[in-house]
Motif scaffolding. Structure first.
Motif, short mmCIF file in Angstrom:
data_model
loop_
_atom_site.label_atom_id
_atom_site.label_comp_id
_atom_site.label_asym_id
_atom_site.label_seq_id
_atom_site.Cartn_x
_atom_site.Cartn_y
_atom_site.Cartn_z
N ASP A 27 1.44 6.21 -1.86
CA ASP A 27 1.89 4.90 -1.41
C ASP A 27 0.64 4.09 -1.04
O ASP A 27 -0.45 4.68 -0.89
CB ASP A 27 2.80 5.10 -0.19
CG ASP A 27 3.24 3.78 0.40
OD1 ASP A 27 3.73 2.93 -0.35
OD2 ASP A 27 3.08 3.60 1.63
N ASP A 29 0.44 0.45 1.11
CA ASP A 29 0.45 -0.14 2.46
C ASP A 29 0.71 0.97 3.49
O ASP A 29 1.69 1.70 3.39
CB ASP A 29 1.59 -1.17 2.60
CG ASP A 29 1.42 -2.40 1.71
OD1 ASP A 29 0.78 -3.35 2.15
OD2 ASP A 29 1.93 -2.39 0.56
N GLY A 30 -0.17 1.08 4.46
CA GLY A 30 0.04 2.06 5.54
C GLY A 30 -0.61 3.41 5.25
O GLY A 30 -0.71 4.25 6.14
N ASP A 246 3.52 6.93 4.14
CA ASP A 246 3.55 6.70 5.58
C ASP A 246 4.97 6.41 6.07
O ASP A 246 5.21 6.38 7.26
CB ASP A 246 2.65 5.51 5.97
CG ASP A 246 3.22 4.20 5.52
OD1 ASP A 246 3.47 4.04 4.31
OD2 ASP A 246 3.46 3.32 6.37
N ASP A 251 9.05 7.02 1.14
CA ASP A 251 8.06 7.87 0.47
C ASP A 251 8.43 9.35 0.44
O ASP A 251 8.38 10.00 -0.60
CB ASP A 251 6.69 7.73 1.16
CG ASP A 251 6.21 6.29 1.18
OD1 ASP A 251 6.47 5.57 0.20
OD2 ASP A 251 5.55 5.90 2.17
#
Ligand SMILES: [Mg+2]
Length: 306
Positions: A27, A29-30, A246, A251
């Motif tokens: 993933d 973002d984060g 995250d 996810d």
């Protein structure tokens, strides 16, 4: 019965961990970055995994950018990346419509990532311009004109969401033959060191869904569509694939739905107290959110790789 708490990746078993996968889906973002800055040395960590021979794919629910734009963002932030390694929901949406031989027009509540990916597969579209509104909403009954060519509505993150846009989307969707696609249903964006909460595409999808009284087909994680789009093309073996994320309800659940190994990092949405609560719960639905492994953040791998 309590759930199995994720295992911290440590030096004592890092070799076993690294030997268990050849492919990394991560993933963005984060995990890799927050807004427009890398999270610590996440770029170095991921590039080192690549140097060890791992095949990398960037798998993001964010629909605001095309694959091309994502590859550029990755490179700008120091991540080695190729357009072919990007699996974003705008791309998967275009692929989905292409596979259906869709030949009408798509009304988009979203951003230019979707229009670019639709352009790449030759599908017509309308709708991403801002459509501001003031005055009496009932006037829209006479002024708002629908396009008879529209045969699908796609909803993603749209910073210009407005009353007329929702009205338009729901009106198209009143035709049961009109396809309803959501790029993703993420509630919010991870924003570190801020007390502000930034809405995700899920907020806008729910809005349209409520008015249209229909449910969309969702492209993004946890849907397996994000994996099937690359699995066949690259002959990926799920049992040799690690998903890093995250946000556990997208996810990690995605990883489990696809039969992948999973690792959560605590640099984005999920916190240690969430893992503790899910592990302590007797609810098996909560246990599905528990990854196999965890790390505070991705660059904690770097000293273990030495
Ligand atoms: Mg994320």
């Amino acid at each position: 019965m309590p759930g199995k708490f994720p295992q911290l990746v440590e030096r004592s078993h890092v070799k076993e961990f690294l030997d268990s996968f050849d492919i990394v889906l991560t993933d963005c973002d984060g995990v890799l970055w927050c807004a427009n800055a890398p999270i610590g040395k996440a770029n170095e960590a991921l590039n080192q995994l690549r140097a060890l021979g791992k095949k990398i794919f960037y798998v993001t629910n964010n629909s605001s950018k095309s694959r091309e734009e994502y590859a550029q963002k990755c490179k700008k932030l120091g991540f080695i990346a190729d357009k072919e390694e990007i699996v974003c929901t705008a791309y998967v949406t275009a692929l989905y419509l292409k596979q259906k031989n869709f030949n009408k027009k798509v009304y988009i509540v979203g951003a230019s990532g979707i229009t670019q990916e639709l352009d790449n597969v030759g599908i017509a579209h309308t709708g991403i311009e801002p459509e501001p509104f003031s005055g009496d909403v009932f006037d829209l009954k006479d002024t708002l004109k629908l396009d008879p060519e529209v045969g699908a509505v796609t909803v993603g993150l749209d910073p210009y969401i407005s009353f007329p846009k929702v009205m338009r989307a729901a009106s198209y969707l009143s035709d049961p033959d009109c396809l309803f696609i959501a790029t993703n249903t993420d509630e919010k964006f991870p924003l570190s060191s801020s007390n502000l909460v930034m809405p995700g595409a899920g907020a806008i999808v729910k809005c349209v869904e409520t008015v249209a009284e229909r449910s969309p087909v969702v492209m993004g994680k946890p849907s397996v569509k994000m994996f099937s789009s690359i699995r066949d093309q690259y002959q990926l073996d799920p049992s040799r694939t690690l998903m890093i994320g995250d946000r556990c309800n997208t996810d990690i659940l995605f990883g489990k739905n696809c039969g992948l190994h999973t690792m959560v990092v605590l640099s984005g949405v999920t916190e240690m107290k969430d893992l503790e609560a899910w592990a302590a719960s007797s609810d098996e639905e909560k246990h599905k959110l528990l990854a196999d492994y965890y790390l505070p953040q991705l660059d904690d791998l770097i000293p273990l790789l030495e």
